[in-house]
Design a protein around this motif. Structure first.
Motif, PDB file in Angstrom:
ATOM      1  N   ARG A   1       0.839   3.902  -2.913  1.00 18.61           N
ATOM      2  CA  ARG A   1       0.569   5.330  -2.411  1.00 18.61           C
ATOM      3  C   ARG A   1       1.532   6.532  -2.997  1.00 18.61           C
ATOM      4  NH1 ARG A   1      -0.240   3.979   2.736  1.00 18.61           N
ATOM      5  NH2 ARG A   1      -2.420   4.061   2.568  1.00 18.61           N
TER       6      ARG A   1
ATOM      7  N   LYS B   1       0.830  -1.119  -0.105  1.00 19.10           N
ATOM      8  CA  LYS B   1       0.017  -0.070   0.114  1.00 19.10           C
ATOM      9  C   LYS B   1       0.985   1.232   0.021  1.00 19.10           C
ATOM     10  CE  LYS B   1      -4.402  -0.939   1.785  1.00 19.10           C
ATOM     11  NZ  LYS B   1      -5.629  -0.459   2.569  1.00 19.10           N
TER      12      LYS B   1
ATOM     13  N   THR C   1     -10.852  -3.984   5.636  1.00 19.32           N
ATOM     14  CA  THR C   1     -11.522  -2.834   5.990  1.00 19.32           C
ATOM     15  C   THR C   1     -11.536  -1.926   4.787  1.00 19.32           C
ATOM     16  OG1 THR C   1      -9.239  -2.164   6.894  1.00 19.32           O
ATOM     17  CG2 THR C   1     -11.045  -3.058   8.476  1.00 19.32           C
ATOM     18  N   ASP C   2     -11.267  -2.154   3.720  1.00 18.30           N
ATOM     19  CA  ASP C   2     -11.302  -0.930   2.703  1.00 18.30           C
ATOM     20  C   ASP C   2     -12.665  -1.094   2.007  1.00 18.30           C
ATOM     21  OD1 ASP C   2      -8.658  -0.060   2.461  1.00 18.30           O
ATOM     22  OD2 ASP C   2      -8.229  -1.896   1.657  1.00 18.30           O
TER      23      ASP C   2
ATOM     24  N   GLU D   1      -7.427  -4.545   1.759  1.00 17.26           N
ATOM     25  CA  GLU D   1      -7.627  -5.337   2.946  1.00 17.26           C
ATOM     26  C   GLU D   1      -9.181  -5.257   3.412  1.00 17.26           C
ATOM     27  OE1 GLU D   1      -5.768  -3.642   6.335  1.00 17.26           O
ATOM     28  OE2 GLU D   1      -5.213  -1.892   4.993  1.00 17.26           O
TER      29      GLU D   1
ATOM     30  N   ARG E   1      -9.644   2.465  -3.362  1.00 16.16           N
ATOM     31  CA  ARG E   1      -9.116   3.436  -3.263  1.00 16.16           C
ATOM     32  C   ARG E   1      -7.882   3.503  -2.199  1.00 16.16           C
ATOM     33  NH1 ARG E   1     -10.234   6.233   1.292  1.00 16.16           N
ATOM     34  NH2 ARG E   1      -9.093   8.201   0.966  1.00 16.16           N
ATOM     35  N   LEU E   2      -6.862   4.282  -2.608  1.00 19.85           N
ATOM     36  CA  LEU E   2      -5.779   4.551  -1.419  1.00 19.85           C
ATOM     37  C   LEU E   2      -5.743   5.967  -1.110  1.00 19.85           C
ATOM     38  CD1 LEU E   2      -2.673   2.699  -2.756  1.00 19.85           C
ATOM     39  CD2 LEU E   2      -4.007   2.146  -0.534  1.00 19.85           C
ATOM     40  N   GLY E   3      -5.831   6.311   0.307  1.00 16.76           N
ATOM     41  CA  GLY E   3      -5.923   7.730   0.730  1.00 16.76           C
ATOM     42  C   GLY E   3      -4.472   7.962   1.115  1.00 16.76           C
ATOM     43  N   TYR E   4      -4.225   8.747   2.400  1.00  9.15           N
ATOM     44  CA  TYR E   4      -2.836   8.944   2.880  1.00  9.15           C
ATOM     45  C   TYR E   4      -2.691   7.813   3.905  1.00  9.15           C
ATOM     46  CZ  TYR E   4      -3.140  13.477   0.357  1.00  9.15           C
ATOM     47  OH  TYR E   4      -3.358  14.412  -0.417  1.00  9.15           O
ATOM     48  N   GLY E   5      -3.513   6.805   4.205  1.00  7.12           N
ATOM     49  CA  GLY E   5      -2.929   5.877   5.311  1.00  7.12           C
ATOM     50  C   GLY E   5      -3.585   5.890   6.560  1.00  7.12           C
ATOM     51  N   GLY E   6      -4.566   6.780   6.799  1.00  6.09           N
ATOM     52  CA  GLY E   6      -5.119   6.960   7.999  1.00  6.09           C
ATOM     53  C   GLY E   6      -6.117   6.143   8.207  1.00  6.09           C
ATOM     54  N   GLY E   7      -6.910   5.618   7.146  1.00  2.00           N
ATOM     55  CA  GLY E   7      -8.135   4.941   7.385  1.00  2.00           C
ATOM     56  C   GLY E   7      -9.421   5.694   7.576  1.00  2.00           C
ATOM     57  N   PHE E   8      -9.314   6.811   7.352  1.00  3.81           N
ATOM     58  CA  PHE E   8     -10.420   7.988   7.839  1.00  3.81           C
ATOM     59  C   PHE E   8     -11.479   7.654   7.208  1.00  3.81           C
ATOM     60  CE2 PHE E   8      -6.772  10.234   9.556  1.00  3.81           C
ATOM     61  CZ  PHE E   8      -6.988  10.289  10.807  1.00  3.81           C
ATOM     62  N   TYR E   9     -11.435   7.653   5.785  1.00  4.42           N
ATOM     63  CA  TYR E   9     -12.627   7.460   5.112  1.00  4.42           C
ATOM     64  C   TYR E   9     -13.062   5.899   4.936  1.00  4.42           C
ATOM     65  CZ  TYR E   9     -13.294  11.916   3.162  1.00  4.42           C
ATOM     66  OH  TYR E   9     -13.216  13.335   2.918  1.00  4.42           O
ATOM     67  N   ASP E  10     -12.145   5.057   5.536  1.00  6.13           N
ATOM     68  CA  ASP E  10     -12.973   3.528   5.379  1.00  6.13           C
ATOM     69  C   ASP E  10     -13.745   3.607   6.799  1.00  6.13           C
ATOM     70  OD1 ASP E  10     -11.378   2.779   3.060  1.00  6.13           O
ATOM     71  OD2 ASP E  10      -9.746   2.539   4.260  1.00  6.13           O
ATOM     72  N   ARG E  11     -13.154   4.225   7.869  1.00  2.97           N
ATOM     73  CA  ARG E  11     -13.914   4.061   9.002  1.00  2.97           C
ATOM     74  C   ARG E  11     -15.292   4.743   8.871  1.00  2.97           C
ATOM     75  NH1 ARG E  11      -8.984   4.218  10.956  1.00  2.97           N
ATOM     76  NH2 ARG E  11      -8.370   2.570  12.426  1.00  2.97           N
TER      77      ARG E  11
END
Ligand SMILES: Nc1nc2c(c(=O)[nH]1)N(C=O)[C@@H](CNc1ccc(C(=O)N[C@@H](CCC(=O)O)C(=O)O)cc1)CN2
Ligand SMILES: Nc1ncnc2c1ncn2[C@@H]1O[C@H](COP(=O)(O)OP(=O)(O)OP(=O)(O)O)[C@@H](O)[C@H]1O
Length: 186
Positions: free
Chosen positions: A11, A7, A169-170, A167, A127-137
Protein backbone atom coordinates in the motif's frame (compact mmCIF):
# COMPACT_ATOMS: atom_id res chain seq x y z
CA UNK A 1 6.17 -10.75 7.16
CA UNK A 2 2.51 -11.32 7.98
CA UNK A 3 -0.14 -10.75 5.33
CA UNK A 4 -1.17 -7.51 7.05
CA UNK A 5 2.44 -6.33 6.94
CA UNK A 6 2.78 -7.26 3.28
CA UNK A 7 -0.43 -5.38 2.49
CA UNK A 8 0.79 -2.34 4.42
CA UNK A 9 4.13 -2.34 2.59
CA UNK A 10 2.52 -2.75 -0.83
CA UNK A 11 0.00 0.00 0.00
CA UNK A 12 2.77 2.43 1.01
CA UNK A 13 4.80 1.71 -2.11
CA UNK A 14 1.80 2.18 -4.42
CA UNK A 15 0.67 5.39 -2.73
CA UNK A 16 4.17 6.82 -3.16
CA UNK A 17 4.24 5.81 -6.85
CA UNK A 18 0.80 7.35 -7.36
CA UNK A 19 1.91 10.67 -5.84
CA UNK A 20 4.67 10.95 -8.46
CA UNK A 21 2.36 10.58 -11.49
CA UNK A 22 1.61 13.45 -13.88
CA UNK A 23 -2.10 14.18 -13.17
CA UNK A 24 -2.57 14.98 -16.89
CA UNK A 25 -2.77 11.19 -17.38
CA UNK A 26 -6.23 11.42 -15.82
CA UNK A 27 -7.52 12.76 -19.17
CA UNK A 28 -7.36 9.51 -21.16
CA UNK A 29 -8.43 7.53 -18.08
CA UNK A 30 -11.60 9.64 -17.78
CA UNK A 31 -12.44 9.06 -21.44
CA UNK A 32 -12.03 5.29 -21.02
CA UNK A 33 -14.07 5.41 -17.80
CA UNK A 34 -17.04 7.09 -19.48
CA UNK A 35 -17.09 4.34 -22.13
CA UNK A 36 -16.75 1.58 -19.55
CA UNK A 37 -19.64 2.93 -17.46
CA UNK A 38 -21.86 3.37 -20.53
CA UNK A 39 -21.15 -0.26 -21.54
CA UNK A 40 -22.14 -1.66 -18.12
CA UNK A 41 -25.74 -2.53 -17.19
CA UNK A 42 -27.53 -0.24 -14.77
CA UNK A 43 -28.26 3.39 -14.15
CA UNK A 44 -26.99 4.03 -10.59
CA UNK A 45 -23.26 4.75 -10.45
CA UNK A 46 -21.18 5.29 -7.32
CA UNK A 47 -18.09 7.44 -7.73
CA UNK A 48 -15.49 8.92 -5.42
CA UNK A 49 -14.39 12.44 -4.60
CA UNK A 50 -10.59 12.37 -4.91
CA UNK A 51 -8.44 12.59 -1.79
CA UNK A 52 -4.63 12.76 -1.61
CA UNK A 53 -3.25 11.95 -5.10
CA UNK A 54 -6.13 9.69 -6.18
CA UNK A 55 -6.97 9.95 -9.84
CA UNK A 56 -9.62 12.65 -10.38
CA UNK A 57 -12.72 11.18 -12.04
CA UNK A 58 -14.84 14.34 -11.74
CA UNK A 59 -14.59 15.12 -15.48
CA UNK A 60 -16.22 11.76 -16.23
CA UNK A 61 -18.91 12.42 -13.61
CA UNK A 62 -19.89 15.68 -15.29
CA UNK A 63 -20.57 13.72 -18.51
CA UNK A 64 -22.18 10.72 -16.85
CA UNK A 65 -24.61 12.93 -14.91
CA UNK A 66 -26.55 13.33 -18.17
CA UNK A 67 -27.28 9.60 -18.42
CA UNK A 68 -26.85 8.08 -14.94
CA UNK A 69 -27.84 8.61 -11.31
CA UNK A 70 -24.67 9.39 -9.38
CA UNK A 71 -23.82 8.85 -5.73
CA UNK A 72 -20.81 9.11 -3.42
CA UNK A 73 -19.70 6.80 -0.58
CA UNK A 74 -20.20 7.58 3.10
CA UNK A 75 -18.48 5.72 5.93
CA UNK A 76 -21.11 5.04 8.59
CA UNK A 77 -19.14 2.71 10.89
CA UNK A 78 -15.68 1.20 11.05
CA UNK A 79 -16.55 -2.41 10.22
CA UNK A 80 -19.64 -1.80 8.10
CA UNK A 81 -20.27 -1.50 4.37
CA UNK A 82 -20.35 1.96 2.82
CA UNK A 83 -23.64 3.68 2.16
CA UNK A 84 -24.08 5.82 -0.95
CA UNK A 85 -25.85 9.17 -1.14
CA UNK A 86 -27.09 10.85 -4.29
CA UNK A 87 -24.85 13.54 -5.71
CA UNK A 88 -25.30 15.83 -8.69
CA UNK A 89 -22.50 18.00 -10.11
CA UNK A 90 -22.51 21.24 -8.14
CA UNK A 91 -24.04 19.77 -4.96
CA UNK A 92 -22.28 20.92 -1.80
CA UNK A 93 -20.26 18.36 0.13
CA UNK A 94 -19.25 18.17 3.78
CA UNK A 95 -15.68 17.27 4.81
CA UNK A 96 -15.44 14.10 6.90
CA UNK A 97 -12.58 12.57 8.82
CA UNK A 98 -9.68 11.30 6.64
CA UNK A 99 -10.37 14.24 4.33
CA UNK A 100 -13.19 12.59 2.39
CA UNK A 101 -16.11 14.69 1.14
CA UNK A 102 -19.66 13.40 1.42
CA UNK A 103 -23.10 14.56 0.27
CA UNK A 104 -25.26 16.34 2.84
CA UNK A 105 -28.30 14.23 3.77
CA UNK A 106 -29.36 13.32 0.24
CA UNK A 107 -31.28 10.14 -0.53
CA UNK A 108 -29.52 6.78 -0.22
CA UNK A 109 -28.98 4.89 -3.50
CA UNK A 110 -27.84 1.32 -4.22
CA UNK A 111 -25.18 1.39 -6.94
CA UNK A 112 -25.17 -1.10 -9.82
CA UNK A 113 -21.90 0.26 -11.22
CA UNK A 114 -19.15 1.18 -8.76
CA UNK A 115 -16.21 3.39 -9.69
CA UNK A 116 -13.72 2.20 -7.09
CA UNK A 117 -10.70 4.12 -5.76
CA UNK A 118 -7.54 2.18 -4.99
CA UNK A 119 -3.92 2.34 -3.93
CA UNK A 120 -2.69 -0.70 -5.93
CA UNK A 121 -4.13 -3.23 -8.39
CA UNK A 122 -2.96 -6.29 -10.30
CA UNK A 123 -3.87 -8.07 -13.54
CA UNK A 124 -6.17 -10.47 -11.67
CA UNK A 125 -8.37 -7.54 -10.65
CA UNK A 126 -7.36 -7.54 -7.00
CA UNK A 127 -6.91 -4.19 -5.31
CA UNK A 128 -5.61 -2.57 -2.16
CA UNK A 129 -7.31 0.47 -0.68
CA UNK A 130 -6.47 2.36 2.49
CA UNK A 131 -6.97 -0.75 4.62
CA UNK A 132 -10.47 -0.20 5.97
CA UNK A 133 -12.00 -3.10 4.05
CA UNK A 134 -14.91 -0.81 3.12
CA UNK A 135 -15.12 -1.71 -0.56
CA UNK A 136 -14.62 -5.42 0.19
CA UNK A 137 -17.58 -5.41 2.60
CA UNK A 138 -19.66 -3.29 0.25
CA UNK A 139 -19.03 -5.41 -2.87
CA UNK A 140 -19.56 -8.65 -0.92
CA UNK A 141 -22.97 -7.39 0.22
CA UNK A 142 -24.06 -6.16 -3.20
CA UNK A 143 -22.89 -9.34 -4.96
CA UNK A 144 -24.63 -11.54 -2.38
CA UNK A 145 -27.85 -9.60 -2.98
CA UNK A 146 -27.70 -10.86 -6.58
CA UNK A 147 -28.36 -7.67 -8.53
CA UNK A 148 -26.15 -6.57 -11.41
CA UNK A 149 -22.88 -5.26 -9.95
CA UNK A 150 -19.96 -3.97 -12.01
CA UNK A 151 -16.92 -2.83 -10.02
CA UNK A 152 -14.64 -0.60 -12.09
CA UNK A 153 -11.29 0.29 -10.50
CA UNK A 154 -9.72 3.52 -11.75
CA UNK A 155 -6.02 4.18 -11.37
CA UNK A 156 -2.78 5.14 -13.07
CA UNK A 157 -0.61 2.43 -14.61
CA UNK A 158 2.02 3.38 -11.98
CA UNK A 159 -0.24 1.73 -9.38
CA UNK A 160 -0.11 -1.67 -11.11
CA UNK A 161 1.69 -4.43 -9.20
CA UNK A 162 2.67 -7.95 -10.25
CA UNK A 163 0.59 -9.47 -7.43
CA UNK A 164 -1.25 -7.55 -4.77
CA UNK A 165 -1.23 -9.57 -1.48
CA UNK A 166 -4.71 -11.08 -1.05
CA UNK A 167 -6.87 -12.64 1.65
CA UNK A 168 -10.18 -14.49 1.37
CA UNK A 169 -12.33 -11.38 1.99
CA UNK A 170 -10.81 -9.44 -0.94
CA UNK A 171 -13.42 -8.79 -3.62
CA UNK A 172 -11.98 -8.58 -7.16
CA UNK A 173 -12.75 -5.78 -9.61
CA UNK A 174 -14.61 -6.59 -12.84
CA UNK A 175 -12.57 -4.09 -14.83
CA UNK A 176 -9.70 -1.66 -14.30
CA UNK A 177 -9.47 1.57 -16.25
CA UNK A 178 -6.16 3.43 -16.55
CA UNK A 179 -4.65 5.99 -18.92
CA UNK A 180 -3.96 3.10 -21.32
CA UNK A 181 -7.62 2.09 -21.50
CA UNK A 182 -9.82 -0.68 -20.05
CA UNK A 183 -8.19 -3.85 -18.67
CA UNK A 184 -10.19 -7.00 -17.97
CA UNK A 185 -8.86 -9.38 -15.32
CA UNK A 186 -7.01 -12.34 -16.78
N1 LIG B 1 -11.86 9.25 -2.40
C1 LIG B 1 -12.14 8.23 -1.61
N2 LIG B 1 -13.26 8.24 -0.92
C2 LIG B 1 -13.56 7.19 -0.11
C3 LIG B 1 -12.68 6.08 0.02
C4 LIG B 1 -11.47 6.11 -0.74
O1 LIG B 1 -10.65 5.19 -0.71
N3 LIG B 1 -11.25 7.20 -1.54
N4 LIG B 1 -13.01 5.04 0.86
C5 LIG B 1 -12.60 3.73 0.69
O2 LIG B 1 -12.79 2.89 1.50
C6 LIG B 1 -13.92 5.37 1.95
C7 LIG B 1 -13.16 6.18 2.99
N5 LIG B 1 -12.19 5.37 3.60
C8 LIG B 1 -10.98 5.77 4.06
C9 LIG B 1 -10.33 4.95 4.95
C10 LIG B 1 -9.13 5.32 5.49
C11 LIG B 1 -8.52 6.51 5.11
C12 LIG B 1 -7.22 6.92 5.71
O3 LIG B 1 -6.65 7.90 5.31
N6 LIG B 1 -6.72 6.19 6.68
C13 LIG B 1 -5.48 6.48 7.40
C14 LIG B 1 -5.36 5.63 8.60
C15 LIG B 1 -6.41 6.00 9.61
C16 LIG B 1 -6.33 5.20 10.85
O4 LIG B 1 -6.35 3.94 10.77
O5 LIG B 1 -6.26 5.81 11.92
C17 LIG B 1 -4.28 6.24 6.56
O6 LIG B 1 -4.35 5.40 5.61
O7 LIG B 1 -3.27 6.89 6.82
C18 LIG B 1 -9.15 7.31 4.19
C19 LIG B 1 -10.37 6.95 3.66
C20 LIG B 1 -15.09 6.13 1.41
N7 LIG B 1 -14.68 7.25 0.63
N1 LIG C 1 -16.48 -8.91 4.20
C1 LIG C 1 -15.63 -8.77 5.23
N2 LIG C 1 -15.95 -9.23 6.45
C2 LIG C 1 -15.10 -9.09 7.48
N3 LIG C 1 -13.90 -8.52 7.40
C3 LIG C 1 -13.53 -8.04 6.22
C4 LIG C 1 -14.37 -8.13 5.08
N4 LIG C 1 -13.73 -7.55 4.04
C5 LIG C 1 -12.54 -7.11 4.51
N5 LIG C 1 -12.41 -7.40 5.82
C6 LIG C 1 -11.25 -7.07 6.67
O1 LIG C 1 -11.00 -5.68 6.61
C7 LIG C 1 -9.61 -5.43 6.80
C8 LIG C 1 -9.07 -4.49 5.76
O2 LIG C 1 -9.13 -5.12 4.48
P1 LIG C 1 -8.18 -4.68 3.29
O3 LIG C 1 -6.77 -4.54 3.76
O4 LIG C 1 -8.44 -5.58 2.14
O5 LIG C 1 -8.77 -3.21 2.96
P2 LIG C 1 -8.69 -2.36 1.64
O6 LIG C 1 -9.27 -3.11 0.50
O7 LIG C 1 -7.29 -1.88 1.50
O8 LIG C 1 -9.62 -1.13 2.04
P3 LIG C 1 -10.87 -0.41 1.31
O9 LIG C 1 -11.75 -1.48 0.73
O10 LIG C 1 -11.53 0.34 2.45
O11 LIG C 1 -10.35 0.51 0.29
C9 LIG C 1 -8.92 -6.79 6.75
O12 LIG C 1 -8.57 -7.14 8.07
C10 LIG C 1 -9.99 -7.72 6.19
O13 LIG C 1 -9.84 -9.02 6.70
Amino acid sequence: MTLAERKAAARQEAIAARAAVDPALAGPANRALIEAVRAAPGRVVSAFWPIRAEIDVRPALNDLAATHDLCLPVVVAKNAPLVFRRWRPGDLLREEKFGTFVPQATEELTPEILIVPLAAFDARGFRLGYGGGFYDRTLAGLRAAGGPVTAIGVAYEAQRMAEVPVETTDEPLDLIVTETGPHWPA
